[in-house]
Design a protein around this motif. Structure first.
Motif, PDB file in Angstrom:
ATOM      1  N   MET A 156       0.839  -1.204   0.000  1.00 19.06           N
ATOM      2  CA  MET A 156       0.000   0.000   0.000  1.00 19.06           C
ATOM      3  C   MET A 156       0.874   1.254   0.000  1.00 19.06           C
ATOM      4  N   GLU A 193      -2.616   5.225   1.729  1.00 12.48           N
ATOM      5  CA  GLU A 193      -3.570   4.115   1.875  1.00 12.48           C
ATOM      6  C   GLU A 193      -3.466   3.482   3.262  1.00 12.48           C
ATOM      7  N   ILE A 252      -9.199   2.769  -0.202  1.00 16.25           N
ATOM      8  CA  ILE A 252      -8.771   1.623  -1.016  1.00 16.25           C
ATOM      9  C   ILE A 252     -10.007   0.983  -1.661  1.00 16.25           C
ATOM     10  N   ARG A 281      -7.389   0.048  -6.661  1.00 17.02           N
ATOM     11  CA  ARG A 281      -6.313   0.037  -5.672  1.00 17.02           C
ATOM     12  C   ARG A 281      -6.152  -1.366  -5.065  1.00 17.02           C
ATOM     13  N   ILE A 339      -2.816  -3.662  -5.114  1.00 21.27           N
ATOM     14  CA  ILE A 339      -2.218  -4.148  -3.860  1.00 21.27           C
ATOM     15  C   ILE A 339      -2.107  -5.672  -3.886  1.00 21.27           C
TER      16      ILE A 339
END
Length: 444
Positions: free
Chosen positions: A381, A385, A392, A396, A400
Motif C-alpha cells: 500500500m 492508503e 482503497i 487500488r 495491492i
C-alpha cells in the motif's frame, strides 16, 4: 519445546486435578504415569527414581489425601520438585570485579558452541551493556574462525583472531592481553570441540584455562541429544570443572531429558538456553518458569521481559494516544506486528499465556505464513492508503493484491478485519465494552 513430555504430564495431572478426593492408589497410579513419561523423555533413570520417590513421599506425607483440593496440591508439589530438579533458583553468570570477565566455552564438536558464543556475546551486550570481545581459538574445524568472525560481528562483539596456524593457547593469551588493552568488559574464548577421551585436546583445554584463568567455564550441550548430552556433561565435569551449562537447540527438544537431568547428575546449573536459530533467541534459564511451561501454566514473566525488550516506552505512549483519538492506522498495525514477531514464534508466545498454554494449545495451528501475507499486503500500500484504508477501492485493491502476491479477496478480508479492530479499540479507548457478538456477525 518438551512437547511430548509436557502433554503426558499435563494429562496425568489433569486426571488427578479433576478428582474431589484422592487415595493412595490414585497417587501410586499417577506416579507410575509420571515415571513412564520421564523415562520416555530420556531423563536419567536414577533422576526419575529419585524425583518420583520424593513427589510420592510429599503427597502421602503432607495430608494431601485429606485436603479439599488434593489434586491442586499434587500439581503444586510436582511443580516445586520439577523446579528443584532443574536447579531451583535461576543462576547467573559471575562477573569479575576487575575486568575483563573471561568466559571459556567448551563442548563437543557440533554442539553449537560457536553460535552459542556469539549469542552470549549479544546477550551480555544487550542485557548488561557490556563491551564484549570473542577470541577465535577453534583452529581445527574448517571455517570455524570465519564463522566466528561473521556471527561475532552480527552480535556486536569484536573478534580477536590470528588465523588457524598459531597455537590456541597462545591465541587465548594474546586475546586476553588485547582485551585488557582495549578496555573490554568481557572476553569470551571459543575453543575447539573435543571428546572427553581425547587426551591431547583435553590437555589443551586445561592449558587454555591456565593461560587465561577464566572467571567462568561454560559447557555447551546439545539438548536434542538427550541422555547423551548428560553423559558428556558428567564426563567433562570430571576432566575440567565447569561452572554452568549452556543448553543449545532447546527449541528442537521435544523430550527434555537433558534439561531435566543435567543439574542432578553434574551438580552444575543450566545458566542459558538457546531457543532458536537467530542470535536474539537466547535467554537466561529459569527453572521455575520452565517447570510452569512444562505443566502448561504459562510463563508470564518471560513474556513480559520479551515484550519490554521489543516495545519502546515512548512508542507505547504514542500508541495509547492514537487509540484514544481513533488515529490507529495500518502503519501502526504493521509496526506492532513486527515488534510482536521479533519476540519469537507465535506458538511459543501463546504458550507463555495462561489459558493458551498446555492442553489448550493442542491442535491449535498458528500459520506464520498468514502473518507474512498480512505484512506483504500492507507493504504494497502507499503511505496514504495505510493512513486512510477507506480510500482503497477496486483498482487500488487489485494493484495491492498483485504487488503482494495475494488476491483481492485476501486484501478485502484484511481491510474488513482492520475496520472491526478499530471499532473495538475505539470503544475500549472510551472506556466502553464493545458489542463482541455484533462485531463477530459483521466480520463474517
Amino acid at each position: 519445546m518438551f512437547d511430548a513430555l509436557s502433554e503426558k504430564l499435563q494429562q496425568t495431572l489433569s486426571d488427578v486435578r479433576g478428582r474431589g478426593t484422592l487415595t493412595e492408589d490414585d497417587v501410586n497410579k499417577a506416579m507410575r504415569e509420571i515415571r513412564l513419561a520421564l523415562l520416555e523423555a530420556d531423563v536419567n533413570f536414577k533422576v526419575v527414581k529419585g524425583f518420583t520417590s520424593t513427589v510420592k513421599e510429599r503427597c502421602l506425607g503432607s495430608d494431601v489425601l485429606g485436603q479439599l483440593n488434593p489434586g491442586q496440591q499434587v500439581v503444586k508439589i510436582v511443580d516445586e520438585e520439577l523446579t528443584a530438579l532443574m536447579g531451583g533458583a535461576s543462576a547467573g553468570l559471575t562477573f569479575s570485579p576487575r575486568p575483563p570477565t573471561v568466559v571459556l566455552m567448551a563442548g563437543l564438536q557440533g554442539s553449537g558452541k560457536t553460535t552459542a558464543t556469539a549469542k552470549l556475546a549479544r546477550h551480555l551486550r544487550e542485557q548488561h551493556g557490556s563491551s564484549v570481545a570473542v577470541a577465535a581459538c577453534d583452529v581445527y574445524r574448517p571455517a570455524a574462525v570465519d564463522q566466528l568472525v561473521k556471527v561475532g560481528a552480527q552480535a556486536g562483539a569484536e573478534v580477536y583472531e590470528q588465523g588457524t596456524d598459531k597455537d590456541p593457547v597462545d591465541i587465548a593469551r594474546w586475546a586476553l592481553d588485547k582485551a585488557k588493552m582495549d578496555g573490554k568488559d568481557v572476553l569470551i574464548v571459543d575453543t575447539s570441540g573435543r571428546l572427553h577421551v581425547d587426551e591431547r585436546l583435553m590437555q589443551e583445554l586445561k592449558d587454555i584455562r591456565a593461560a587465561v584463568k577464566p572467571t567462568a567455564i561454560l559447557l555447551v550441550v546439545d539438548a536434542m541429544t538427550g541422555q547423551d548430552a548428560v553423559n558428556v556433561a558428567e564426563q567433562f565435569a570430571e576432566a575440567v570443572a565447569f561452572d554452568g551449562v549452556v543448553m543449545s537447540k532447546l527449541d528442537g527438544d521435544a523430550r527434555g531429558g537433558a534439561a531435566l537431568s543435567v543439574k542432578a547428575v553434574t551438580g552444575k546449573p543450566i545458566l542459558f538456553a538457546s531457543t532458536g536459530e537467530k542470535l536474539d533467541q537466547f535467554e537466561r534459564f529459569h527453572p521455575d518458569r520452565m517447570a510452569q511451561r512444562i505443566l502448561g501454566m504459562g510463563d508470564v514473566l518471560s513474556l513480559i521481559e520479551k515484550a519490554e525488550q521489543q516495545f519502546d516506552e515512548d512508542q507505547a505512549k504514542d500508541l495509547e494516544r492514537k487509540l484514544r483519538r481513533d488515529e490507529f492506522t495500518l502503519e501502526d498495525f504493521l509496526n506492532q506486528l513486527k515488534q510482536i514477531r521479533r519476540m519469537g514464534p507465535l506458538t511459543s508466545i501463546l504458550g507463555m499465556i495462561p489459558g493458551f498454554a498446555g492442553q489448550q494449545m493442542k491442535g491449535l495451528k498458528v500459520d506464520e505464513r498468514e502473518l507474512d501475507r498480512i505484512q506483504a499486503i500492507i507493504l504494497s500500500m502507499t503511505p496514504e492508503e495505510r493512513r486512510r484504508p477507506e480510500i482503497i477501492k477496486g483498482s487500488r485493491r487489485l494493484r495491492i493484491a498483485r504487488g503482494s502476491g495475494t488476491n483481492v479477496q485476501q486484501v478485502n478480508q484484511l481491510i474488513k478485519q482492520f475496520a472491526q479492530m478499530r471499532k473495538v479499540m475505539k470503544q475500549l479507548g472510551k472506556g466502553k465494552m464493545p458489542d463482541m457478538a455484533a462485531l463477530m456477525r459483521q466480520a463474517r
